[in-house]
Design a protein around this motif. Structure first.
Motif, PDB file in Angstrom:
ATOM      1  N   THR A  82      56.193   3.783 -38.943  1.00 30.92           N
ATOM      2  CA  THR A  82      57.073   3.392 -40.033  1.00 30.92           C
ATOM      3  C   THR A  82      56.230   3.241 -41.288  1.00 30.92           C
ATOM      4  N   PRO A  83      56.250   4.219 -42.198  1.00 31.70           N
ATOM      5  CA  PRO A  83      55.378   4.205 -43.357  1.00 31.70           C
ATOM      6  C   PRO A  83      55.930   3.412 -44.536  1.00 31.70           C
ATOM      7  N   ASP A  84      56.642   2.319 -44.270  1.00 27.50           N
ATOM      8  CA  ASP A  84      57.189   1.540 -45.366  1.00 27.50           C
ATOM      9  C   ASP A  84      56.553   0.152 -45.386  1.00 27.50           C
ATOM     10  N   ALA A  85      56.693  -0.528 -46.481  1.00 27.97           N
ATOM     11  CA  ALA A  85      56.251  -1.907 -46.634  1.00 27.97           C
ATOM     12  C   ALA A  85      54.748  -2.078 -46.451  1.00 27.97           C
ATOM     13  N   THR A  86      53.949  -1.061 -46.797  1.00 34.68           N
ATOM     14  CA  THR A  86      52.506  -1.196 -46.634  1.00 34.68           C
ATOM     15  C   THR A  86      51.916  -2.194 -47.621  1.00 34.68           C
ATOM     16  N   THR A  87      52.613  -2.478 -48.700  1.00 34.49           N
ATOM     17  CA  THR A  87      52.079  -3.426 -49.670  1.00 34.49           C
ATOM     18  C   THR A  87      52.158  -4.870 -49.195  1.00 34.49           C
ATOM     19  N   ARG A  88      52.782  -5.125 -48.045  1.00 31.55           N
ATOM     20  CA  ARG A  88      52.834  -6.500 -47.530  1.00 31.55           C
ATOM     21  C   ARG A  88      51.441  -7.021 -47.226  1.00 31.55           C
ATOM     22  N   TRP A  89      50.453  -6.130 -47.029  1.00 29.14           N
ATOM     23  CA  TRP A  89      49.079  -6.547 -46.763  1.00 29.14           C
ATOM     24  C   TRP A  89      48.205  -6.459 -48.005  1.00 29.14           C
ATOM     25  N   ALA A  90      48.785  -6.132 -49.153  1.00 24.05           N
ATOM     26  CA  ALA A  90      48.009  -5.980 -50.382  1.00 24.05           C
ATOM     27  C   ALA A  90      47.190  -7.232 -50.666  1.00 24.05           C
ATOM     28  N   GLY A  91      45.894  -7.025 -50.934  1.00 23.22           N
ATOM     29  CA  GLY A  91      45.005  -8.126 -51.287  1.00 23.22           C
ATOM     30  C   GLY A  91      44.618  -9.028 -50.121  1.00 23.22           C
ATOM     31  N   THR A  92      44.824  -8.585 -48.871  1.00 26.50           N
ATOM     32  CA  THR A  92      44.530  -9.425 -47.712  1.00 26.50           C
ATOM     33  C   THR A  92      43.530  -8.748 -46.785  1.00 26.50           C
ATOM     34  N   LYS A  93      43.054  -9.512 -45.813  1.00 30.38           N
ATOM     35  CA  LYS A  93      42.239  -8.997 -44.718  1.00 30.38           C
ATOM     36  C   LYS A  93      43.055  -9.223 -43.451  1.00 30.38           C
ATOM     37  N   GLN A  94      43.206  -8.179 -42.636  1.00 29.54           N
ATOM     38  CA  GLN A  94      44.029  -8.238 -41.437  1.00 29.54           C
ATOM     39  C   GLN A  94      43.239  -7.721 -40.240  1.00 29.54           C
ATOM     40  N   PHE A  95      43.503  -8.291 -39.071  1.00 26.64           N
ATOM     41  CA  PHE A  95      42.957  -7.735 -37.837  1.00 26.64           C
ATOM     42  C   PHE A  95      44.015  -6.812 -37.262  1.00 26.64           C
ATOM     43  N   MET A  96      43.636  -5.551 -36.958  1.00 29.07           N
ATOM     44  CA  MET A  96      44.629  -4.551 -36.596  1.00 29.07           C
ATOM     45  C   MET A  96      44.147  -3.612 -35.511  1.00 29.07           C
ATOM     46  N   SER A 124      44.408   7.875 -26.056  1.00 27.33           N
ATOM     47  CA  SER A 124      45.187   6.770 -26.651  1.00 27.33           C
ATOM     48  C   SER A 124      45.035   5.484 -25.851  1.00 27.33           C
ATOM     49  N   SER A 125      44.852   5.574 -24.531  1.00 27.57           N
ATOM     50  CA  SER A 125      44.670   4.364 -23.719  1.00 27.57           C
ATOM     51  C   SER A 125      43.386   3.642 -24.102  1.00 27.57           C
ATOM     52  N   PHE A 126      42.359   4.366 -24.493  1.00 31.13           N
ATOM     53  CA  PHE A 126      41.101   3.777 -24.950  1.00 31.13           C
ATOM     54  C   PHE A 126      41.278   3.174 -26.342  1.00 31.13           C
ATOM     55  N   ARG A 127      41.936   3.928 -27.243  1.00 32.17           N
ATOM     56  CA  ARG A 127      42.128   3.459 -28.626  1.00 32.17           C
ATOM     57  C   ARG A 127      42.919   2.166 -28.676  1.00 32.17           C
ATOM     58  N   SER A 128      43.835   1.959 -27.725  1.00 37.81           N
ATOM     59  CA  SER A 128      44.669   0.750 -27.736  1.00 37.81           C
ATOM     60  C   SER A 128      43.869  -0.508 -27.412  1.00 37.81           C
ATOM     61  N   ARG A 129      42.650  -0.361 -26.904  1.00 39.41           N
ATOM     62  CA  ARG A 129      41.807  -1.522 -26.594  1.00 39.41           C
ATOM     63  C   ARG A 129      40.821  -1.848 -27.707  1.00 39.41           C
ATOM     64  N   LEU A 130      40.898  -1.127 -28.822  1.00 38.65           N
ATOM     65  CA  LEU A 130      39.983  -1.346 -29.938  1.00 38.65           C
ATOM     66  C   LEU A 130      40.663  -2.154 -31.034  1.00 38.65           C
ATOM     67  N   GLY A 131      39.857  -2.896 -31.796  1.00 37.90           N
ATOM     68  CA  GLY A 131      40.392  -3.676 -32.897  1.00 37.90           C
ATOM     69  C   GLY A 131      39.508  -3.562 -34.126  1.00 37.90           C
ATOM     70  N   TYR A 132      40.113  -3.757 -35.288  1.00 35.73           N
ATOM     71  CA  TYR A 132      39.432  -3.551 -36.555  1.00 35.73           C
ATOM     72  C   TYR A 132      39.815  -4.638 -37.557  1.00 35.73           C
ATOM     73  N   ASP A 133      38.831  -5.074 -38.327  1.00 35.71           N
ATOM     74  CA  ASP A 133      39.111  -5.895 -39.493  1.00 35.71           C
ATOM     75  C   ASP A 133      39.319  -4.929 -40.652  1.00 35.71           C
ATOM     76  N   LEU A 134      40.485  -4.997 -41.274  1.00 36.74           N
ATOM     77  CA  LEU A 134      40.796  -4.144 -42.417  1.00 36.74           C
ATOM     78  C   LEU A 134      40.984  -5.005 -43.650  1.00 36.74           C
ATOM     79  N   SER A 135      40.385  -4.604 -44.762  1.00 37.86           N
ATOM     80  CA  SER A 135      40.604  -5.256 -46.053  1.00 37.86           C
ATOM     81  C   SER A 135      41.440  -4.321 -46.905  1.00 37.86           C
ATOM     82  N   PHE A 136      42.444  -4.896 -47.580  1.00 37.64           N
ATOM     83  CA  PHE A 136      43.369  -4.119 -48.404  1.00 37.64           C
ATOM     84  C   PHE A 136      43.217  -4.497 -49.872  1.00 37.64           C
ATOM     85  N   ASP A 137      43.331  -3.510 -50.752  1.00 37.46           N
ATOM     86  CA  ASP A 137      43.313  -3.798 -52.184  1.00 37.46           C
ATOM     87  C   ASP A 137      44.716  -4.221 -52.638  1.00 37.46           C
TER      88      ASP A 137
END
Length: 164
Positions: A43-57, A137-150
């Protein structure tokens, strides 16, 4: 007899639901909605909800289109698995994935198992996408990332977490 007025179709149109057709909405493409993700359920909508934040994803997919890097992401949780923070246990998120755009100058830091070392090292966006998509995809689902958003909701920093 006068001609009845005609209705104009707005830029964003909604089709009312019927017994055979669910409600649908069409939206004009924007920088965050195009191009479409290669996978299903993005769902490529509402991506700005993370604007200016750091999220674990979690990142389900990554791809490059017209020289821009896109990621299919959703929020998740992390729990320290050893010591103060030597390795992490990834708690998968629920719900749909969202397409986000990486800034052209975004920094990518990878550690084991996606990177070569336990300490995070810098990689290009293209190398990250290649390494990510080379895994099942089964391997990728076990990975996590800290993402910073502008302020526009673009990823400016991506760091994978060390998992053993």
């Amino acid at each position: 007899m006068p001609t009845p007025p005609t209705a104009t179709v707005p830029t964003t149109a909604t089709t009312p639901p019927t017994a055979t057709h669910p409600a649908t909405t069409t939206t004009p493409p924007t920088a965050t909605t195009a191009p479409a993700a290669p996978g299903e359920g993005t769902t490529p909508d509402a991506t700005t909800r993370w604007a200016g934040t750091k999220q674990f994803m979690q990142i389900r997919e990554g791809w490059i289109s017209d020289g821009r890097t896109y990621l299919s992401v959703r929020t998740a949780r992390k729990v320290a698995a050893t010591g103060p923070h030597e390795a992490w246990l990834i708690i998968p998120g629920e719900g749909p994935y969202t397409t986000v755009l990486m800034a052209t100058d975004a920094r990518v830091l990878l550690s084991v198992p996606l990177g070569d070392n336990s300490a995070p090292d810098p990689y290009s966006q293209a190398e990250f996408v290649n390494r990510l998509m080379a895994e099942p995809s089964s391997f990728r689902s076990r990975l996590g990332y800290d993402l910073s958003f502008d302020g526009k909701g673009r990823v400016t920093r991506l760091q994978s977490l060390y998992t053993s």
